[in-house]
Design an enzyme around this catalytic site. Structure first.
Site, PDB file in Angstrom:
ATOM      1  N   ARG A  21       0.812  -1.213   0.000  1.00  0.00           N
ATOM      2  CA  ARG A  21       0.000   0.000   0.000  1.00  0.00           C
ATOM      3  C   ARG A  21       0.847   1.266   0.000  1.00  0.00           C
ATOM      4  O   ARG A  21       0.343   2.353  -0.284  1.00  0.00           O
ATOM      5  CB  ARG A  21      -0.951  -0.003   1.205  1.00  0.00           C
ATOM      6  CG  ARG A  21      -2.177  -0.871   0.989  1.00  0.00           C
ATOM      7  CD  ARG A  21      -3.121  -0.783   2.169  1.00  0.00           C
ATOM      8  NE  ARG A  21      -2.658  -1.586   3.296  1.00  0.00           N
ATOM      9  CZ  ARG A  21      -3.220  -1.563   4.501  1.00  0.00           C
ATOM     10  NH1 ARG A  21      -4.243  -0.746   4.744  1.00  0.00           N
ATOM     11  NH2 ARG A  21      -2.757  -2.330   5.472  1.00  0.00           N
ATOM     12  N   THR A  87       2.124 -14.206  10.988  1.00  0.00           N
ATOM     13  CA  THR A  87       2.936 -13.686  12.086  1.00  0.00           C
ATOM     14  C   THR A  87       3.387 -14.791  13.033  1.00  0.00           C
ATOM     15  O   THR A  87       4.474 -14.705  13.618  1.00  0.00           O
ATOM     16  CB  THR A  87       2.143 -12.637  12.870  1.00  0.00           C
ATOM     17  OG1 THR A  87       0.866 -13.191  13.234  1.00  0.00           O
ATOM     18  CG2 THR A  87       1.911 -11.383  12.025  1.00  0.00           C
TER      19      THR A  87
END
Length: 502
Positions: A21, A87
């Site tokens: 992004r 994660t």
């Protein structure tokens, strides 16, 4: 806490994301605010709590990130995330690498507190991490999560609590019920874990979910199911857990970081006339009673000593400003300004400029790689490069050092007590001895002995009547005729050259 250190056993910083992004060829965590990369801020906060080990998990643009980290923190362990996403897997890879490192040192598997944080949370402070660790260890928690309360929690995972206040789980926004979405306490993704609990739980976390990822959040439920206590530390400062995912968030974090930096300096005794237009990097050092005027930017390793005044409209990068100096409307990089010296306005200091105590570099001057002695003045309209100027010397208006011959740079050495006339050009390499003078318009091509006057003048020629003869019909010609100029054929007169400076 680990016996070898006052801090946790390890801090693991997650920095493997692509940051798409941000729409940049530069990895997200290498973008900067406040004079440091995002990962630089994360590493600084981690080091504040003195962990025994510091590990960084990387993947996207791995070599570029690793090189940057090595320059910032050579002792940080670089860990590569494999093809298993999530994660949970990133932390597991780091824990495996840290265990292997400890096994190599014959210390056995890592034990104690392991803190997990992120490389894109630049306003997170060491003080808040220390509070997280202290609470985690004082309460003997299996997991302690850092949370924040937001007015609008849309998109964040919500913290679910039991009646006794312990954390029962984290519900992602997309999976939450309407009642759960009304919860304003959100998960920051920053944790303190017991190393054994973390290691054991990660072994049971799977990728059996819609995203096919190994989630770190699953550890909380597994730890609680095994009888461990899961708790939270709530921060009222939401900025400390804000990440930078795009340029809009990066700018907002940069502005907030600068606001806090400027406020901290003001509370430390620095006068900032207009905080809204003053920008100060995290790496800048200021003394008490420094005064910063509007539109001032201080970057890099810049230092400003007591009673100095900087600004307005000044940008300094890696510049050292001495006590009581003034710097006005100046752009400077890699320069040193002595005590009680003055610079500006409209001055360009390039790297290697050293201005001595009480010296002056004035309006519309450019300097580079030049040492200027105590009390010497370069007042206006000139250039000094690759030069050495002694003490109490006055360099006249429009002087330049012609230091480049098209192939190599050469040095000009000007002694102490020298006085140079306007528009003097020093054709390097050349030396002027102490107490020497130069006349206006001199071109110094050869060394000038101490105390000598250097002149290089041609006779002045006045061609009378030239304007009327050569520029008929112009305003100049009309004014000349009205002033009584001769209309006859032009004649020429000569003015003898002066024998000394007038």
């Amino acid at each position: 806490m680990s016996p070898e250190n006052s801090g946790p056993a390890a801090v693991i910083v997650l920095a493997a994301g692509a940051g798409t992004r941000m729409k940049s060829r530069t990895p997200k965590i290498l973008h900067e605010i406040g004079g440091r990369s995002l990962i630089g801020h994360a590493l600084a906060a981690a080091r504040t709590i003195a962990p025994r080990e510091l590990a960084l998990v990387v993947r996207h643009e791995r070599d570029l990130v690793a090189s940057h980290v090595a320059a910032l923190d050579p002792d940080a362990l670089i860990v590569d995330q494999d093809d298993v996403p999530g994660t949970g897997r990133a932390v597991e890879a780091a824990l495996e690498a840290l265990d292997a490192l400890d096994a190599f040192d014959s210390r056995g598997p890592l034990s104690g507190t392991v803190v997990v944080t992120y490389g894109d949370v630049p306003l997170l402070t060491g003080a808040l991490l220390a509070e997280l660790v202290a609470t985690h260890e004082a309460d003997a928690n299996a997991v302690t999560v850092l949370t924040a309360v937001l007015d609008d929690a849309t998109g964040y995972g919500r913290i679910l609590r039991a009646a006794d206040g312990t954390v029962t789980g984290i519900r992602e926004h997309k999976d939450a019920t309407e009642a759960e979405r009304a919860i304003r306490e959100i998960n920051s993704g920053i944790y303190a874990f017991d190393a054994a609990v973390l290691r054991g739980s990660l072994g049971h976390v799977t990728t059996d979910n819609a995203q096919g990822e190994k989630y770190l959040t699953d550890v909380l439920g597994l730890a609680r199911a095994a009888g461990g206590r899961v708790a939270a530390v709530v921060t009222e400062d939401r900025w400390q857990v804000e990440g930078a995912n795009d340029r809009v968030q990066l700018a907002a974090l940069g502005a907030e970081h600068n606001r806090r930096t400027v406020e901290a300096w003001m509370r430390s005794g620095v006068t900032v006339v207009d905080p809204a237009t003053t920008w100060i990097d995290a790496t800048v050092t200021l003394d008490e009673d420094v005064r910063l005027l509007p539109n001032t930017q201080l970057h890099g390793a810049t230092t400003v000593a007591r009673d100095a005044v900087v600004g307005p409209d000044t940008t300094l990068t890696d510049v050292h400003v001495g006590e009581g100096a003034t710097v006005v409307r100046t752009h400077g990089t890699g320069a040193t300004i002595g005590a009680k010296a003055s610079v500006g306005p409209f001055t360009y200091l390039r790297p290697g400029t050293v201005l001595g105590e009480t010296g002056k570099i004035g309006a519309f001057y450019e300097t580079k790689n030049v040492t200027i002695g105590r009390g010497s003045k370069l007042s206006h309209l000139g250039y000094a490069g690759d030069a050495e100027i002694g003490e109490d010397t006055n360099i006249g208006c429009g002087n330049i050092t012609a230091n480049y011959d098209g192939d190599k740079k050469h040095r000009t050495v000007i002694g102490s007590g020298v006085r140079t006339g306007s528009n003097t050009v020093f054709v390097a390499p050349v030396r002027l001895g102490d107490g020497a003078y130069s006349g206006a318009g001199a071109v110094i091509r050869h060394d000038v002995p101490a105390g000598a006057l250097a002149l290089s003048l041609a006779e002045q020629r006045n061609t009378e009547g030239w304007v009327i003869a050569k520029r008929p019909g112009t305003i100049s010609a009309a004014l000349a005729a009205a002033a009584g100029s001769k209309a006859a054929a032009p004649t020429t007169s000569h003015t003898p050259a002066p024998t000394e400076e007038g």
